[in-house]
Design an enzyme around this catalytic site. Structure first.
Site, PDB file in Angstrom:
ATOM      1  N   ASP A  77      11.744  77.971  29.896  1.00 17.59           N
ATOM      2  CA  ASP A  77      11.823  76.835  30.820  1.00 17.59           C
ATOM      3  C   ASP A  77      12.748  77.142  31.985  1.00 17.59           C
ATOM      4  O   ASP A  77      13.623  78.004  31.915  1.00 17.59           O
ATOM      5  CB  ASP A  77      12.254  75.555  30.104  1.00 17.59           C
ATOM      6  CG  ASP A  77      13.623  75.666  29.460  1.00 17.59           C
ATOM      7  OD1 ASP A  77      13.917  76.711  28.837  1.00 17.59           O
ATOM      8  OD2 ASP A  77      14.408  74.701  29.562  1.00 17.59           O
ATOM      9  N   GLU A 101      15.623  75.140  26.783  1.00 15.07           N
ATOM     10  CA  GLU A 101      17.021  75.580  26.793  1.00 15.07           C
ATOM     11  C   GLU A 101      17.811  74.830  27.847  1.00 15.07           C
ATOM     12  O   GLU A 101      18.979  74.481  27.634  1.00 15.07           O
ATOM     13  CB  GLU A 101      17.084  77.090  27.063  1.00 15.07           C
ATOM     14  CG  GLU A 101      18.476  77.709  26.931  1.00 15.07           C
ATOM     15  CD  GLU A 101      19.289  77.683  28.214  1.00 15.07           C
ATOM     16  OE1 GLU A 101      20.496  78.010  28.159  1.00 15.07           O
ATOM     17  OE2 GLU A 101      18.737  77.340  29.294  1.00 15.07           O
TER      18      GLU A 101
END
Length: 382
Positions: free
Chosen positions: A71, A133
């Protein structure tokens, strides 16, 4: 495909944390399948996102994990001069969202796959890709829960966050909290008859500052970090309806970034104790229904890997450096370490470019990461 071509493909997927990462995961899965590398996907509850875990070499022994998150942070409102989800090259720099944080490392890991397959490895190499994350190290937790139950848990982990390929053995932990203050509204002309939630929230924020000041004491500091002490700060606040109404509600979010040997929840409990013992009785003396509540938004532990560990020794071989350092930002490393997988953070690019408009990684850093992974391959040969 070389690392630059792979990076171009990875940047093309908008994996902002609010979006799905499945297109990128499927691309990586198909790429690994073409090289006959088995992998498994671990989905979130909605099956809109997934972690990926692949193994090169024998799976019946502990191995090395090459870990990265898929991400990226949003580009909204940032003044980009190049398309953020399309790789652009200029003056030896590769631009695009995630080039530094941290698709550059993932591209290098994928480019290393053919070389890893060509060697007889004395221990397996695992590729671990996670989601979410950037919003609290959320996705990797289900992956780690799976690994913890396996008979051959990985021996060590290299997380490729951007460190300019300088091996990092330590970072702070983080706890993000929300405080909701509920008071009692009334007309501002009769303010003493109400319970002003904003004023009591301000009292709590002031106490948070005093707690933070106490954590700067010299005996609590660790000079390896910058700043060398645990920090606290309130970052968001909201409350009130109109100026002539005593506000009944106020909410603020705060974070605690702790040195690895300190407990963020202990710090939070100090504020909670102050709220219950000093602030709430004053509020309830005016209105018994007044309340203060706290909730955890996210957290991850700090990292403090032993400089003499196998993980540190291996990365020193691969980086040609035994000068270890620390970073201010957090990673998933503390979570790997918490289940007994010693972890080092080392990847291409700099966090000075991460999260910013026109994010980039240099071509030279990408090439240097390719060389680091080649040396890792040689180090793992039988």
């Amino acid at each position: 495909m070389n690392s630059k071509a792979l990076l171009a493909a990875l940047i093309g997927f908008d994996t902002t944390s609010r979006e799905s990462n499945l297109q990128l995961i499927e691309f990586v899965r198909d790429y690994l399948a073409r090289h006959e590398v088995p992998c498994e996907l671990i989905f979130n509850g909605e099956r809109s996102k997934a972690n990926l875990f692949a193994t090169i070499g024998a799976a019946d022994r502990p191995g090395v994990v090459l870990s990265g998150h898929t991400d990226v942070v949003p580009v909204d409102g940032q003044p980009w001069t190049v398309p953020p989800f399309e790789l652009s090259e200029k003056d030896g720099k590769l631009y695009g969202r995630g080039t530094a944080d941290m698709k550059g490392y993932i591209a290098c890991v994928l480019a290393a796959v053919p070389g890893l397959l060509a060697e007889p490895l004395r221990m397996p190499v695992h590729i671990a890709l996670s989601y979410d994350e950037e919003v609290g190290c959320l996705g990797v937790r289900s992956l780690l829960a799976e690994l913890e139950q396996r008979p051959h848990k990985p021996a060590l982990c290299i997380i490729g966050e951007p460190t300019e390929l300088k091996p990092v053995l330590g970072h702070k932990g983080k706890l993000a909290m929300r405080c909701d203050v509920h008071g009692a509204a009334c007309h501002s002309a009769y303010a003493p008859q109400g319970v002003n939630a904003i004023e009591y929230a301000a009292d709590l924020i002031g106490e948070l500052g005093r707690i933070g000041a106490g954590l700067r004491a010299e005996h609590l500091q660790d000079p390896r970090f910058d700043p060398p002490f645990t920090t606290v700060q309130a970052g968001l606040i909201g409350g009130g309806k109109a100026l002539n109404i005593v506000p009944a509600d106020c909410r603020f979010d705060f974070e605690i970034r702790t040195l690895p040997d300190q407990n963020a929840h202990d710090v939070a409990q100090r504020l909670q104790h102050y709220a219950q013992q000093q602030v709430l009785p004053k509020m309830q003396a005016v209105d018994a229904a007044s309340d203060i509540s706290f909730s955890e938004l996210s957290s991850y532990p700090g990292l403090a890997t032993d400089a003499h560990s196998d993980a540190a020794n291996l990365i020193a071989q691969c980086c040609d450096s035994s000068e270890f350092t620390t970073v201010a930002f957090g990673t998933e490393g503390g979570l790997f370490d918490a289940i007994g997988i010693p972890t080092v953070v080392c990847g291409p690019g700099s966090m000075d470019q991460g999260h910013k408009p026109d994010e980039f990684v240099s071509v030279a850093q990408l090439a240097a990461c390719d060389r680091m992974l080649e040396r890792l391959t040689w180090a793992l040969r039988e």
